[in-house]
Design a protein around this motif. Structure first.
Motif, PDB file in Angstrom:
ATOM      1  N   ASP A   1       0.878  -1.102  -0.076  1.00 39.34           N
ATOM      2  CA  ASP A   1      -0.082   0.081  -0.234  1.00 39.34           C
ATOM      3  C   ASP A   1       0.753   1.363   0.052  1.00 39.34           C
ATOM      4  O   ASP A   1       0.726   1.956  -0.934  1.00 39.34           O
ATOM      5  N   TRP A   2       1.705   1.238   1.054  1.00 37.35           N
ATOM      6  CA  TRP A   2       2.639   2.363   1.127  1.00 37.35           C
ATOM      7  C   TRP A   2       3.959   1.963   1.808  1.00 37.35           C
ATOM      8  O   TRP A   2       3.731   1.229   2.654  1.00 37.35           O
ATOM      9  N   ARG A   3       4.999   2.594   1.667  1.00 37.56           N
ATOM     10  CA  ARG A   3       6.413   2.696   2.569  1.00 37.56           C
ATOM     11  C   ARG A   3       6.790   3.888   2.748  1.00 37.56           C
ATOM     12  O   ARG A   3       7.018   4.893   1.893  1.00 37.56           O
ATOM     13  N   GLY A   4       7.458   4.162   3.887  1.00 41.60           N
ATOM     14  CA  GLY A   4       8.243   5.371   4.168  1.00 41.60           C
ATOM     15  C   GLY A   4       9.397   4.823   4.696  1.00 41.60           C
ATOM     16  O   GLY A   4       9.808   3.906   5.265  1.00 41.60           O
ATOM     17  N   PHE A   5      10.248   6.153   4.956  1.00 43.23           N
ATOM     18  CA  PHE A   5      11.704   6.122   5.695  1.00 43.23           C
ATOM     19  C   PHE A   5      11.650   7.065   6.498  1.00 43.23           C
ATOM     20  O   PHE A   5      11.411   8.218   6.345  1.00 43.23           O
ATOM     21  N   SER A   6      12.407   6.702   7.705  1.00 42.34           N
ATOM     22  CA  SER A   6      12.712   7.658   8.594  1.00 42.34           C
ATOM     23  C   SER A   6      14.056   7.205   9.520  1.00 42.34           C
ATOM     24  O   SER A   6      14.710   6.144   9.175  1.00 42.34           O
ATOM     25  N   ALA A   7      14.629   7.984  10.475  1.00 40.18           N
ATOM     26  CA  ALA A   7      15.690   7.732  11.293  1.00 40.18           C
ATOM     27  C   ALA A   7      15.044   7.480  12.630  1.00 40.18           C
ATOM     28  O   ALA A   7      14.225   8.075  13.198  1.00 40.18           O
TER      29      ALA A   7
ATOM     30  N   ALA B   1      23.861  -3.705  18.001  1.00 38.68           N
ATOM     31  CA  ALA B   1      24.003  -2.090  18.058  1.00 38.68           C
ATOM     32  C   ALA B   1      24.547  -1.418  19.425  1.00 38.68           C
ATOM     33  O   ALA B   1      24.166  -2.070  20.469  1.00 38.68           O
ATOM     34  N   ARG B   2      25.012  -0.376  19.581  1.00 38.64           N
ATOM     35  CA  ARG B   2      25.216   0.246  20.876  1.00 38.64           C
ATOM     36  C   ARG B   2      24.239   1.015  20.792  1.00 38.64           C
ATOM     37  O   ARG B   2      23.354   1.361  20.108  1.00 38.64           O
ATOM     38  N   PRO B   3      23.746   1.459  22.024  1.00 43.88           N
ATOM     39  CA  PRO B   3      22.699   2.136  22.505  1.00 43.88           C
ATOM     40  C   PRO B   3      22.590   3.454  21.974  1.00 43.88           C
ATOM     41  O   PRO B   3      23.524   4.236  21.878  1.00 43.88           O
ATOM     42  N   GLY B   4      21.567   3.799  21.301  1.00 44.95           N
ATOM     43  CA  GLY B   4      21.304   5.271  20.651  1.00 44.95           C
ATOM     44  C   GLY B   4      21.990   5.104  19.126  1.00 44.95           C
ATOM     45  O   GLY B   4      22.077   6.533  18.410  1.00 44.95           O
ATOM     46  N   ALA B   5      22.563   4.136  18.762  1.00 46.29           N
ATOM     47  CA  ALA B   5      23.202   4.261  17.395  1.00 46.29           C
ATOM     48  C   ALA B   5      21.996   4.789  16.201  1.00 46.29           C
ATOM     49  O   ALA B   5      20.753   4.090  16.510  1.00 46.29           O
ATOM     50  N   PRO B   6      22.690   5.235  15.243  1.00 43.77           N
ATOM     51  CA  PRO B   6      21.509   5.520  14.207  1.00 43.77           C
ATOM     52  C   PRO B   6      21.046   4.348  13.428  1.00 43.77           C
ATOM     53  O   PRO B   6      21.696   3.457  13.011  1.00 43.77           O
ATOM     54  N   LEU B   7      19.712   4.388  13.116  1.00 43.72           N
ATOM     55  CA  LEU B   7      19.064   3.302  12.271  1.00 43.72           C
ATOM     56  C   LEU B   7      18.233   3.898  11.243  1.00 43.72           C
ATOM     57  O   LEU B   7      17.545   4.860  11.436  1.00 43.72           O
ATOM     58  N   ILE B   8      18.194   3.031  10.283  1.00 41.26           N
ATOM     59  CA  ILE B   8      17.082   3.330   9.311  1.00 41.26           C
ATOM     60  C   ILE B   8      15.817   2.681   9.513  1.00 41.26           C
ATOM     61  O   ILE B   8      15.893   1.340   9.705  1.00 41.26           O
ATOM     62  N   VAL B   9      14.650   3.509   9.524  1.00 38.44           N
ATOM     63  CA  VAL B   9      13.399   2.778   9.730  1.00 38.44           C
ATOM     64  C   VAL B   9      12.650   2.771   8.392  1.00 38.44           C
ATOM     65  O   VAL B   9      12.611   3.751   7.781  1.00 38.44           O
ATOM     66  N   ARG B  10      12.356   1.513   7.944  1.00 37.71           N
ATOM     67  CA  ARG B  10      11.476   1.326   6.855  1.00 37.71           C
ATOM     68  C   ARG B  10      10.119   1.012   7.542  1.00 37.71           C
ATOM     69  O   ARG B  10       9.821  -0.177   7.967  1.00 37.71           O
ATOM     70  N   ASP B  11       9.140   1.703   7.314  1.00 39.11           N
ATOM     71  CA  ASP B  11       7.622   1.188   7.737  1.00 39.11           C
ATOM     72  C   ASP B  11       6.553   1.590   6.684  1.00 39.11           C
ATOM     73  O   ASP B  11       6.908   1.979   5.619  1.00 39.11           O
ATOM     74  N   GLY B  12       5.471   0.859   6.995  1.00 43.36           N
ATOM     75  CA  GLY B  12       4.540   0.722   5.918  1.00 43.36           C
ATOM     76  C   GLY B  12       3.301  -0.147   6.181  1.00 43.36           C
ATOM     77  O   GLY B  12       3.419  -0.698   7.058  1.00 43.36           O
ATOM     78  N   VAL B  13       2.350  -0.104   5.171  1.00 42.77           N
ATOM     79  CA  VAL B  13       1.292  -0.875   5.401  1.00 42.77           C
ATOM     80  C   VAL B  13       1.212  -1.834   3.917  1.00 42.77           C
ATOM     81  O   VAL B  13       1.410  -1.462   3.021  1.00 42.77           O
ATOM     82  N   SER B  14       0.594  -3.109   4.443  1.00 44.25           N
ATOM     83  CA  SER B  14       0.378  -3.982   3.180  1.00 44.25           C
ATOM     84  C   SER B  14      -1.130  -4.497   3.138  1.00 44.25           C
ATOM     85  O   SER B  14      -1.591  -4.504   4.249  1.00 44.25           O
TER      86      SER B  14
END
Length: 247
Positions: free
Chosen positions: A188-194, A207-220
């Motif tokens: 349906d849709w996908r988005g990206f954030s940090a 990961a170390r605590p607080g390390a940067p992540l790429i987040v891919r979220d969305g709905v199917s």
């Protein structure tokens, strides 16, 4: 080397950056031993503690391995997961699995970490079901013991009752739903954030605590357009690259 002053980096970070540039340029290859602490002390004109801080920073970001009694060695580069953004893709087959397989050429698994009720307000809105009917499924995607991503799926617990118990680790969520419940998924849709790494990512991605992540979220959604799941997939930023396909 000048000491730290207003607006300047600390000395050990400056040294770490220079060493990282030299590794990236190929001066020292993966598996190769780097100069000794004594040699680096002489080269940069600093004390041993400063050199150790610089090397520790490189180890923290995965550039080197410090072996006490043996020295410091350039680390093997970790495979980088290509995150594709393809507007022409329709059927949800699990693009992350395909991307991982393309770089490691090995079996990719997605194992269940936990399953429990979770009335996450945003997920409830996306799924259009009552909050008490929502289950959260946390999974770990990896290959050969190398973890790549932690995913959290919010799904209609009544419609897909027993999902965690019927889960096949070698298959994607989409494949599990198709095989076990006869449901074919479509994006349906996908988005990206940090985001910053929390307890789940520290434990399972290293990961170390607080390390940067790429987040891919969305709905199917299913063939009728009904939302089936909402997902938040987290990948270490240092292990992700972006590709945008043009149609």
């Amino acid at each position: 080397m000048s000491r730290r002053g207003p607006g300047r980096e600390s000395v050990y970070r400056t040294i770490a950056n220079q060493l990282q540039d030299r590794i990236n340029s190929g001066e020292w290859l993966p598996g190769q031993r780097m100069p000794t602490e004594s040699a680096l002390v002489a080269e940069f004109g600093v004390n041993r503690l400063t050199v150790r801080q610089a090397l520790a920073q490189l180890q923290q970001i995965g550039m080197v391995n410090i072996r006490h009694g043996s020295g410091t060695f350039v680390a093997d580069p970790s495979p980088v997961l290509e995150i594709s953004v393809d507007p022409g893709t329709q059927v949800d087959e699990g693009s992350v699995h395909a991307s991982i397989k393309s770089i490691v050429n090995d079996d990719v698994t997605e194992s269940v970490l936990d399953y429990q009720p979770d009335p996450y307000p945003a997920a409830a809105g996306y799924l259009s079901v009552e909050r008490g009917q929502i289950g959260r499924l946390d999974t770990l995607v990896g290959s050969g013991g190398d973890p790549f991503a932690v995913s959290s799926y919010w799904i209609d617990a009544r419609r897909f009752d027993g999902l965690a118990d019927r889960w096949v680790p070698q298959a994607t969520l989409a494949a599990n739903l198709r095989e076990n419940y006869g449901t074919t998924l479509y994006y349906d849709w996908r988005g990206f954030s940090a985001a910053a790494a929390g307890a789940l990512e520290v434990e399972h991605l290293g990961a170390r605590p607080g390390a940067p992540l790429i987040v891919r979220d969305g709905v199917s959604v299913d063939a009728e357009g009904n939302a089936v799941y909402y997902v938040r997939r987290r990948i270490l930023a240092e292990r992700a690259s972006w590709v945008r396909y043009r149609r």
